[in-house]
Design a protein around this motif. Structure first.
Motif, short mmCIF file in Angstrom:
data_model
loop_
_atom_site.label_atom_id
_atom_site.label_comp_id
_atom_site.label_asym_id
_atom_site.label_seq_id
_atom_site.Cartn_x
_atom_site.Cartn_y
_atom_site.Cartn_z
N UNK A 7 -5.90 -23.48 -3.46
CA UNK A 7 -5.22 -22.20 -3.68
C UNK A 7 -4.75 -21.61 -2.36
N UNK A 8 -5.58 -21.73 -1.31
CA UNK A 8 -5.20 -21.22 0.00
C UNK A 8 -3.97 -21.95 0.53
N UNK A 9 -3.96 -23.27 0.42
CA UNK A 9 -2.81 -24.04 0.90
C UNK A 9 -1.56 -23.70 0.10
N UNK A 10 -1.72 -23.50 -1.21
CA UNK A 10 -0.57 -23.11 -2.04
C UNK A 10 -0.03 -21.76 -1.61
N UNK A 11 -0.95 -20.82 -1.31
CA UNK A 11 -0.53 -19.49 -0.86
C UNK A 11 0.19 -19.56 0.48
N UNK A 12 -0.32 -20.37 1.40
CA UNK A 12 0.33 -20.52 2.70
C UNK A 12 1.72 -21.11 2.55
N UNK A 13 1.85 -22.10 1.67
CA UNK A 13 3.17 -22.71 1.43
C UNK A 13 4.14 -21.70 0.86
N UNK A 14 3.65 -20.89 -0.08
CA UNK A 14 4.50 -19.88 -0.71
C UNK A 14 4.96 -18.84 0.30
N UNK A 15 4.03 -18.37 1.12
CA UNK A 15 4.36 -17.36 2.13
C UNK A 15 5.34 -17.93 3.16
N UNK A 16 5.11 -19.17 3.59
CA UNK A 16 6.02 -19.77 4.55
C UNK A 16 7.41 -19.97 4.00
N UNK A 17 7.52 -20.29 2.71
CA UNK A 17 8.83 -20.54 2.10
C UNK A 17 9.62 -19.26 1.89
N UNK A 18 8.92 -18.18 1.52
CA UNK A 18 9.61 -16.93 1.20
C UNK A 18 9.32 -15.82 2.21
N UNK A 19 9.01 -16.20 3.44
CA UNK A 19 8.66 -15.21 4.46
C UNK A 19 9.80 -14.24 4.73
N UNK A 20 11.02 -14.73 4.67
CA UNK A 20 12.17 -13.88 4.96
C UNK A 20 12.27 -12.72 3.97
N UNK A 21 11.73 -12.89 2.76
CA UNK A 21 11.74 -11.81 1.78
C UNK A 21 10.42 -11.04 1.76
N UNK A 22 9.32 -11.75 1.98
CA UNK A 22 8.00 -11.11 1.89
C UNK A 22 7.75 -10.17 3.06
N UNK A 23 8.27 -10.49 4.24
CA UNK A 23 8.03 -9.64 5.40
C UNK A 23 8.64 -8.25 5.23
N UNK A 24 9.92 -8.12 4.86
CA UNK A 24 10.46 -6.76 4.61
C UNK A 24 9.75 -6.05 3.46
N UNK A 25 9.35 -6.82 2.44
CA UNK A 25 8.64 -6.20 1.32
C UNK A 25 7.30 -5.63 1.78
N UNK A 26 6.58 -6.39 2.60
CA UNK A 26 5.30 -5.90 3.12
C UNK A 26 5.47 -4.67 3.99
N UNK A 27 6.50 -4.65 4.83
CA UNK A 27 6.75 -3.48 5.67
C UNK A 27 7.13 -2.27 4.82
N UNK A 28 7.89 -2.51 3.75
CA UNK A 28 8.27 -1.41 2.86
C UNK A 28 7.04 -0.82 2.17
N UNK A 29 6.16 -1.69 1.64
CA UNK A 29 4.98 -1.21 0.94
C UNK A 29 4.02 -0.49 1.88
N UNK A 30 3.89 -1.01 3.12
CA UNK A 30 3.01 -0.35 4.08
C UNK A 30 3.54 1.03 4.46
N UNK A 31 4.84 1.12 4.72
CA UNK A 31 5.43 2.42 5.05
C UNK A 31 5.33 3.38 3.87
N UNK A 32 5.57 2.88 2.67
CA UNK A 32 5.50 3.73 1.47
C UNK A 32 4.09 4.28 1.28
N UNK A 33 3.09 3.41 1.43
CA UNK A 33 1.70 3.85 1.27
C UNK A 33 1.31 4.86 2.34
N UNK A 34 1.73 4.61 3.59
CA UNK A 34 1.38 5.52 4.69
C UNK A 34 2.00 6.91 4.47
#
Length: 315
Positions: A7-34
């Protein structure tokens, strides 16, 4: 255990493949929560409480560097304090400028720590941040940890003393300044927390860098114990207002979260450790090599059966 590693390796593969989308999404959620937590804990300026403004600012933060999110959060806090009292806003502005000089000088890459620490305080689990900072960052990250602690206690002090500020007359500007500054600087609990968190970051970092087996696990245990000891000792010495049960329970929960972080980021197979020795013209080298635990996802083979051909043969 094998399923967790897969499961960890699958998660790493998923994050590496879609990092260009996940990174802005993570920054958006962090800013929204703050920003939402700032509005919920202060909320003195009604315009900033609008969800549309929060969403617009969070969307801007998703496409800009993380330090821009810190600037926006500081701006929200200062604006809310200004709606409450001009003196509070000036004190907050001066304090933010001092923290910015220290932060951008020593640890400008630790914006996530500065943002997450006050949020974790509100979630009653701040003790996880120093341990994880020691595991994943460097000793100078202690500066970012200290800045996050100061911001939280400043907002907490002002929010908890609104009635005291309102009781002072509007013309008594010096009295309001003195009330805010004295109450903030004489906060013994904040001093005890800063010392404990800085010590924890340094201890965890130094131990996890050692060339010993299970260094990360040992660092987590040592950092958790040191954090509890320093916090409890500081509470007794400085007569700080802290909950001993909360410190112990929070530290243990934080240790569990840190162990999960270790599993994701630093899973080693110490049974296959190798010690290598080689030399060149100037040096002898002694290298200890510990392989990572990496499991490849099993490939499924699909066998096609031509049923029509079988039917023709049967005829």
């Amino acid at each position: 255990m094998t399923q967790l590693l897969l499961a960890k390796e699958t998660l790493k593969t998923f994050v590496g493949r879609y990092e260009v989308y996940l990174k802005p999404l993570g920054k958006f959620l962090l800013a929204l929560a703050a920003l939402m937590m700032i509005n919920s804990s202060t909320g003195y300026m009604e315009r900033l409480n609008s969800m549309s403004i929060v969403l617009i600012v969070a969307l801007m933060c998703s496409f800009l560097p993380m330090n821009f999110t810190i600037i926006c959060a500081a701006g929200f806090i200062t604006a809310h304090f200004y709606a409450l009292s001009m003196e509070c806003a000036l004190v907050a502005l001066v304090l933010f400028l001092i923290l910015a000089l220290v932060y951008f000088r020593f640890s400008p890459g630790d914006a996530v720590i500065v943002l997450l620490l006050p949020m974790c305080f509100y979630l009653k689990m701040p003790y996880v941040i120093p341990v994880c900072a020691g595991l994943l960052a460097s000793p100078v990250s202690a500066v970012a940890v200290a800045c996050g602690v100061v911001v939280y206690y400043m907002v907490s002090y002002v929010s908890g003393n609104v009635s005291g500020l309102s009781a002072l007359e509007a013309e008594d500007i010096s009295g309001r300044f003195r009330y805010v500054v004295d109450g903030f600087l004489k906060n013994r609990t904040m001093m005890a927390v800063i010392v404990a968190f800085v010590v924890t970051v340094i201890i965890v970092y130094l131990i996890r860098r050692l060339s010993i087996d299970h260094s990360w696990t040992i660092a987590i245990i040592a950092g958790t114990i040191a954090q509890m000891v320093v916090m409890l000792s500081g509470a007794l010495i400085m007569d700080a207002d802290v909950s001993m049960v909360g410190i112990i329970a929070g530290s243990l929960v934080s240790a569990g979260i840190a162990l999960v972080v270790e599993f994701i980021m630093f899973q080693m197979d110490y049974s296959r450790t190798e010690t290598v020795q080689f030399e060149d013209d100037e040096y002898y080298y002694y290298v200890k090599a510990v392989p990572k635990v990496i499991l490849s996802k099993p490939e499924k083979t699909v066998k096609k059966i031509n049923t029509q051909r079988k039917k023709k043969r049967s005829h």
